[in-house]
Design an enzyme around this catalytic site. Structure first.
Site, PDB file in Angstrom:
ATOM      1  CE  LYS A 180      -7.954   9.389 -19.272  1.00 44.36           C
ATOM      2  NZ  LYS A 180      -9.313   8.620 -19.494  1.00 44.36           N
ATOM      3  NE  ARG A 184      -2.945   0.398   3.383  1.00 47.57           N
ATOM      4  CZ  ARG A 184      -2.432   0.823   4.342  1.00 47.57           C
ATOM      5  NH1 ARG A 184      -2.144   2.050   4.446  1.00 47.57           N
ATOM      6  NH2 ARG A 184      -2.556   0.008   5.586  1.00 47.57           N
ATOM      7  CE1 TYR A 205     -12.461  13.598 -17.217  1.00 48.31           C
ATOM      8  CE2 TYR A 205     -11.631  13.324 -14.931  1.00 48.31           C
ATOM      9  CZ  TYR A 205     -12.358  12.814 -16.138  1.00 48.31           C
ATOM     10  OH  TYR A 205     -13.040  11.566 -16.006  1.00 48.31           O
TER      11      TYR A 205
HETATM   12  C1  LIG Z   1      -7.027  15.845 -18.071  1.00 46.06           C
HETATM   13  C2  LIG Z   1      -7.395  14.722 -17.378  1.00 46.06           C
HETATM   14  N1  LIG Z   1      -7.113  14.679 -16.021  1.00 46.06           N
HETATM   15  C3  LIG Z   1      -7.540  13.621 -15.284  1.00 46.06           C
HETATM   16  C4  LIG Z   1      -8.302  12.547 -15.673  1.00 46.06           C
HETATM   17  C5  LIG Z   1      -8.742  11.464 -14.744  1.00 46.06           C
HETATM   18  O1  LIG Z   1      -7.946  10.138 -15.199  1.00 46.06           O
HETATM   19  P1  LIG Z   1      -8.687   8.885 -14.571  1.00 46.06           P
HETATM   20  O2  LIG Z   1      -9.640   8.477 -15.341  1.00 46.06           O
HETATM   21  O3  LIG Z   1      -7.322   7.881 -14.689  1.00 46.06           O
HETATM   22  O4  LIG Z   1      -8.895   8.686 -13.031  1.00 46.06           O
HETATM   23  C6  LIG Z   1      -8.761  12.633 -16.991  1.00 46.06           C
HETATM   24  C7  LIG Z   1      -9.754  11.500 -17.668  1.00 46.06           C
HETATM   25  O5  LIG Z   1     -10.093  11.568 -18.651  1.00 46.06           O
HETATM   26  C8  LIG Z   1      -8.177  13.492 -17.945  1.00 46.06           C
HETATM   27  O6  LIG Z   1      -8.546  13.764 -19.304  1.00 46.06           O
END
Ligand SMILES: Cc1ncc(COP(=O)(O)O)c(C=O)c1O
Length: 393
Positions: free
Chosen positions: A209, A59, A112
């Site tokens: 991503k 963890r 986001y």
């Molecule tokens: C710019 C951005 N930040 C953070 C996230 C969140 O990531 P996660 O889906 O891995 O939690 C995303 C998800 O699409 C994103 O596009």
């Protein structure tokens, strides 16, 4: 061995790997062990108290996860890095480490969707004052920062309209009031942009991503000043949003080809954006690599490439998009981005699904907007696919 003085493509392959050699294996092993055993209590105690290197409990730290953490540390030019179960875990752990009752955060309206939800719902309920500014209104951002804040949170390019904010300029303003500067670098990746070199204190990635790049593992990463990363680590240690060894391996493997993929995606996206811009059935193209993009000059200053993400609106409403998207052959209609295969969707079904049509309009997100994440396919095939689908409208 430290790979900081190597080029990014080299560091992405080698960083973190050498520490875990097992009988000459040329890749680092996946260490699916929850705990690590010691022969005597003195040795165990030294590792547990940080006096000696080693692992205690996954963890907190894990050898495979450490390989990934070292890769992002080197690629972002950071002092330290830690991994999380998802990008949202990295974001929420960071925000909740530095914010709380009586604290004030300044950010932009275009973050986001999940991050916006933290700003709009969760942080206010923990008595944090949240000031969201018009994303590209740098004067308003500077004014709000100057009033005093504990944290400045930026994302650039933004999701889904690819707005650009000037990291250097705003980080300078934040330094004057002693605020911690955090930048979500998911869209750009460390190949195209390094926020720490522009004055940020911490950089965040949804490793789900482009870093992973294959849409088959989720993770989040945080890199930056050691003292600050350590604070977030202590919070993560207790709330438990750690990354497991299996996805850490997948993401680390993906990162070995990050530079190759991003170079290809940068080039293809620019070609596609120019093609769409000239197409009579396309209204607007949002891509920072286009000279006509309002943030192009700042993007040229702070980015080495403009990335694989773009969005565009069709000359017609949502009904037209509903017809257009399913007629594309080389696209998964899916919520994610940054993969080897091209992905497309609409903010209405992905990033901004929680908002009403009026709220999306207020954010400058047309209903006919298509978010297009360019994969590593041959660009001629992608262009032909778009041409055929647009011709059918
Ligand atoms: C710019 C951005 N930040 C953070 C996230 C969140 O990531 P996660 O889906 O891995 O939690 C995303 C998800 O699409 C994103 O596009």
């Amino acid at each position: 061995m430290d790979y900081v003085n190597y080029k990014k493509g080299t560091a992405a392959v080698w960083a973190g790997e050498g520490d875990l050699e097992v009988q000459g294996a040329v890749t680092s092993p996946i260490v699916n062990s929850v705990a690590f055993s010691y022969k005597d209590l003195d040795e165990w105690y030294d590792v547990a108290t940080g006096k000696a290197a080693g692992f205690i409990y996954s963890r907190n730290t894990n050898p495979t996860v450490a390989v990934l953490e070292e890769k992002i540390r080197v690629l972002e030019g950071a002092e330290a890095a830690i991994a999380f179960a998802t990008g949202m875990a990295a974001i929420s752990n960071t925000l909740f480490t530095f914010l709380g009752p009586g604290k004030r955060v300044v950010s932009i309206k275009d973050s986001y969707g999940g991050t916006s939800k933290l700003f709009l719902d969760f942080l206010p309920s923990y008595h944090t004052t949240v000031q969201l500014c018009e994303t590209t209104d740098h004067e308003q951002l500077e004014m709000e920062i100057a009033k005093g804040c504990d944290l400045l949170y930026l994302e650039t390019p933004t999701n889904p309209t690819l707005k650009i904010v000037d990291i250097k300029r705003l980080a300078m303003a934040a330094k004057k009031v002693g605020a911690v500067v955090v930048v979500d670098n998911t869209f750009a990746t460390p190949i195209n942009q390094n926020p720490l070199q522009l004055g940020a204190d911490l950089v965040i990635h949804s490793a789900t991503k482009f870093l992973c790049g294959h849409s088959d593992a989720m993770g989040g990463l945080l890199a930056g000043k050691k003292e600050l990363v350590q604070k977030v680590y202590q919070f993560r240690e207790i709330n438990g949003a750690s990354l497991q060894a299996d996805p850490a391996y997948m993401i680390g493997r993906g990162m070995k080809t990050l530079e190759l993929r991003i170079e290809r995606q940068n080039a293809s996206a620019l070609t596609i954006a120019r093609y769409l811009k000239a197409h009579p059935k396309v209204n607007n193209v949002f891509y920072p690599g286009l000279e006509t993009h309002t943030g192009h000059d700042i993007a040229k200053e702070q980015m080495r490439g403009f990335g694989g993400m773009m969005s565009f609106s069709l000359d017609g409403g949502y009904e037209l998009v509903k017809k257009f998207l399913p007629s594309l052959k080389l696209v998964h209609l899916a919520a994610s981005l940054g993969s080897v295969s091209t992905l497309a969707g609409t903010p209405r079904t992905t990033s901004h699904v929680e908002l009403t049509e009026a709220q999306r309009k207020l954010l400058g997100i047309p209903e006919s907007l298509v978010r297009y994440s360019v994969g590593i396919e041959n660009v001629d095939d992608l262009l032909e696919d778009l041409e055929t689908a647009l011709a059918s409208l």
